[in-house]
Design a protein around this motif. Sequence first.
Motif, mmCIF file in Angstrom:
data_model
loop_
_atom_site.group_PDB
_atom_site.id
_atom_site.type_symbol
_atom_site.label_atom_id
_atom_site.label_comp_id
_atom_site.label_asym_id
_atom_site.label_seq_id
_atom_site.Cartn_x
_atom_site.Cartn_y
_atom_site.Cartn_z
ATOM 1 N N GLY A 200 -6.112 -8.510 12.278
ATOM 2 C CA GLY A 200 -6.968 -7.101 11.604
ATOM 3 C C GLY A 200 -6.979 -6.364 12.188
ATOM 4 N N GLY A 201 -7.214 -5.200 11.944
ATOM 5 C CA GLY A 201 -6.773 -3.394 11.565
ATOM 6 C C GLY A 201 -7.510 -3.111 12.220
ATOM 7 N N GLY A 202 -8.416 -1.484 12.025
ATOM 8 C CA GLY A 202 -9.405 -0.721 12.404
ATOM 9 C C GLY A 202 -11.216 -1.156 11.468
ATOM 10 N N TRP A 203 -11.617 -0.188 11.849
ATOM 11 C CA TRP A 203 -12.857 -0.752 11.303
ATOM 12 C C TRP A 203 -12.611 0.231 9.580
ATOM 13 C CZ3 TRP A 203 -13.836 4.436 10.960
ATOM 14 C CH2 TRP A 203 -14.256 5.081 11.892
ATOM 15 N N GLN A 204 -11.975 0.313 9.120
ATOM 16 C CA GLN A 204 -12.357 1.355 7.930
ATOM 17 C C GLN A 204 -12.144 0.169 6.577
ATOM 18 O OE1 GLN A 204 -9.905 3.296 5.808
ATOM 19 N NE2 GLN A 204 -8.226 3.711 6.796
ATOM 20 N N ASP A 205 -11.028 -0.653 7.416
ATOM 21 C CA ASP A 205 -10.554 -1.550 6.389
ATOM 22 C C ASP A 205 -11.773 -2.153 5.506
ATOM 23 O OD1 ASP A 205 -8.075 -0.923 7.029
ATOM 24 O OD2 ASP A 205 -7.740 -3.047 8.770
ATOM 25 N N SER A 206 -12.995 -2.365 5.761
ATOM 26 C CA SER A 206 -14.166 -2.321 5.482
ATOM 27 C C SER A 206 -14.492 -2.235 4.608
ATOM 28 C CB SER A 206 -14.438 -3.994 5.974
ATOM 29 O OG SER A 206 -15.318 -3.023 7.076
ATOM 30 N N VAL A 262 1.659 3.756 -6.508
ATOM 31 C CA VAL A 262 2.851 2.328 -6.557
ATOM 32 C C VAL A 262 2.564 1.428 -5.222
ATOM 33 C CG1 VAL A 262 4.557 3.906 -7.643
ATOM 34 C CG2 VAL A 262 4.123 3.831 -5.152
ATOM 35 N N HIS A 263 3.676 0.285 -5.478
ATOM 36 C CA HIS A 263 3.993 0.197 -4.452
ATOM 37 C C HIS A 263 5.701 -0.510 -4.168
ATOM 38 C CE1 HIS A 263 4.131 -3.818 -1.852
ATOM 39 N NE2 HIS A 263 3.198 -3.781 -1.877
ATOM 40 N N GLY A 264 6.316 0.281 -3.130
ATOM 41 C CA GLY A 264 8.033 0.097 -2.952
ATOM 42 C C GLY A 264 8.473 -0.613 -2.603
ATOM 43 N N GLY A 265 7.919 -2.369 -2.592
ATOM 44 C CA GLY A 265 8.049 -3.691 -2.127
ATOM 45 C C GLY A 265 8.315 -3.796 -0.524
ATOM 46 N N MET A 266 8.117 -3.392 0.622
ATOM 47 C CA MET A 266 7.960 -3.528 1.348
ATOM 48 C C MET A 266 7.273 -4.022 1.665
ATOM 49 S SD MET A 266 10.346 -0.049 2.722
ATOM 50 C CE MET A 266 10.725 -0.170 4.384
ATOM 51 N N ALA A 267 6.415 -4.602 2.932
ATOM 52 C CA ALA A 267 5.235 -5.634 3.411
ATOM 53 C C ALA A 267 5.244 -6.004 4.382
ATOM 54 C CB ALA A 267 5.402 -6.630 2.631
ATOM 55 N N GLN A 268 5.220 -5.047 5.473
ATOM 56 C CA GLN A 268 6.153 -5.061 6.617
ATOM 57 C C GLN A 268 4.608 -5.179 7.049
ATOM 58 O OE1 GLN A 268 6.446 -1.938 5.457
ATOM 59 N NE2 GLN A 268 8.420 -0.862 6.291
ATOM 60 N N ASP A 269 4.417 -6.381 8.601
ATOM 61 C CA ASP A 269 2.788 -5.940 9.142
ATOM 62 C C ASP A 269 2.711 -4.791 10.196
ATOM 63 O OD1 ASP A 269 1.280 -6.873 10.663
ATOM 64 O OD2 ASP A 269 2.752 -8.300 11.665
ATOM 65 N N VAL A 270 1.700 -4.087 9.455
ATOM 66 C CA VAL A 270 1.477 -3.532 10.115
ATOM 67 C C VAL A 270 0.864 -3.541 11.631
ATOM 68 C CG1 VAL A 270 -0.997 -3.249 9.555
ATOM 69 C CG2 VAL A 270 0.423 -0.858 9.590
ATOM 70 N N MET A 358 -0.216 8.872 2.213
ATOM 71 C CA MET A 358 0.172 7.674 1.938
ATOM 72 C C MET A 358 -0.724 6.521 2.475
ATOM 73 S SD MET A 358 2.182 6.535 6.398
ATOM 74 C CE MET A 358 0.474 6.611 7.492
ATOM 75 N N LEU A 359 -0.761 5.631 1.981
ATOM 76 C CA LEU A 359 -1.872 4.799 2.478
ATOM 77 C C LEU A 359 -1.911 3.667 3.996
ATOM 78 C CD1 LEU A 359 -1.977 3.443 -1.524
ATOM 79 C CD2 LEU A 359 -3.231 5.489 -0.205
ATOM 80 N N GLY A 360 -2.818 4.159 3.852
ATOM 81 C CA GLY A 360 -2.767 2.840 5.364
ATOM 82 C C GLY A 360 -2.285 3.079 6.708
ATOM 83 N N GLY A 361 -1.501 1.886 6.870
ATOM 84 C CA GLY A 361 -1.073 2.644 8.364
ATOM 85 C C GLY A 361 0.239 2.637 8.540
ATOM 86 N N MET A 362 1.212 2.299 6.810
ATOM 87 C CA MET A 362 2.414 3.196 7.485
ATOM 88 C C MET A 362 3.049 3.103 5.366
ATOM 89 S SD MET A 362 4.390 -0.539 8.655
ATOM 90 C CE MET A 362 6.057 0.038 9.105
ATOM 91 N N ALA A 363 3.838 3.643 5.477
ATOM 92 C CA ALA A 363 5.096 3.789 3.987
ATOM 93 C C ALA A 363 5.927 2.526 3.521
ATOM 94 C CB ALA A 363 5.329 4.746 4.163
ATOM 95 N N GLY A 364 6.229 2.526 2.810
ATOM 96 C CA GLY A 364 7.033 1.940 1.988
ATOM 97 C C GLY A 364 6.235 0.345 1.506
ATOM 98 N N GLY A 365 5.102 0.620 1.897
ATOM 99 C CA GLY A 365 4.451 -0.683 1.062
ATOM 100 C C GLY A 365 3.793 -0.053 -0.797
#
Length: 372
Positions: A200-206, A262-270, A358-365
């Motif tokens: 789960g993240g935040g309420w904007q995710d839905s 784009v998808h940068g290829g990084m798929a870290q847990d935010v 930047m999309l979502g919680g962090m960059a790289g993905g």
Amino acid sequence: LFPVLHEATPVRMDLTHSGWSDIFFLGMDFPEGARVLNISIDLAVRGADGGGKAKPPVEAYFRVIDEPVLRLVSVDLGAHAEITALADVFDFAKDYLGLLKAAVIAAGIVPPSVEGAGQTLGELLARLVRPGYGIELVSQVNGIPKGSRLAVSTNLLASLIAACMRATGQAQSLTGQLSEEERRVVAARAILGEWLGGSGGGWQDSGGVWPGMKLIQGVEAGADDPELGISRGRLLPNHTIFSRDDVTPVTREQLQASLVLVHGGMAQDVGPILEMVTEKYLLRSEAEWAGRQEAMRLFDQITGLLRAGETADIGAATERNFRGPIQTIIPWASNLYTETLIERARAAFGDDFWGFWMLGGMAGGGMGFIFD
């Protein structure tokens, strides 16, 4: 054969989340600062089959089957199971179908209260459908890799819950858009489903449950809210969909034509980023608070630019947001790889490159680049 109920849902991206202000604790403690510019989007993969036509990226299918089982299938993960025991519905770690199990529970098909109650799944399905029959629930994600920062899992969960609600008479219609009240129920149940599944993240995710461009904002708890006396703000925010007068069709087309995802290829847990944001807020860090105030000012600026149709200035503002308040609060939101991509894009395109998004919680993905 029984008919198949099909639900298709967009994913979401945000122009700005005001410094991760939609984290539940932040939104309930500081509702006046919890504001997100959220956009529901369909996607097409460049160069793929189908002529690049955009479509909803997540889909759910529901039907009755002539076996007394709960059949769960994830097409994109290549996973399926035929569940005959109630205990297996609550075993989220047993397989790769935890999201579908959470949807079945959150939608009320298998209520949380029956866990350990001694009832059998066959008895429950006999009451819900009829003796000797069961349910098949199928999920499909179309061409989105992990780490897209588009809240795919949350909106897939919402799509599954909506399909289950329609099939069981908990929504007014089997087809068409959900009502505002139904959307709020789906969003609340998606939050429950994520908590059940341990994510789960935040309420904007839905946000994909609501169409188009919208302002999502925290609300102070009122007399009719169960949160009154417990927290300053409500758990769920308010959603205001921008009309065609608020943001013109021309502006929407310009933004769509200028944005390259784009998808940068990084798929870290935010998750660790969200934990650090919450810790810094709780510690009342001076730098964090200054960054949060700047994020709120940039939110107002980006909203004004969106209404005015200034696409180039939107690109500059989203990059200022990334380099300013976002990295003031959490420097680890960026990395050398992302900075190198931005530097090379600017070197290659010059003034035609308007800014990084930047999309979502962090960059790289999943990331956005805005061009002329």
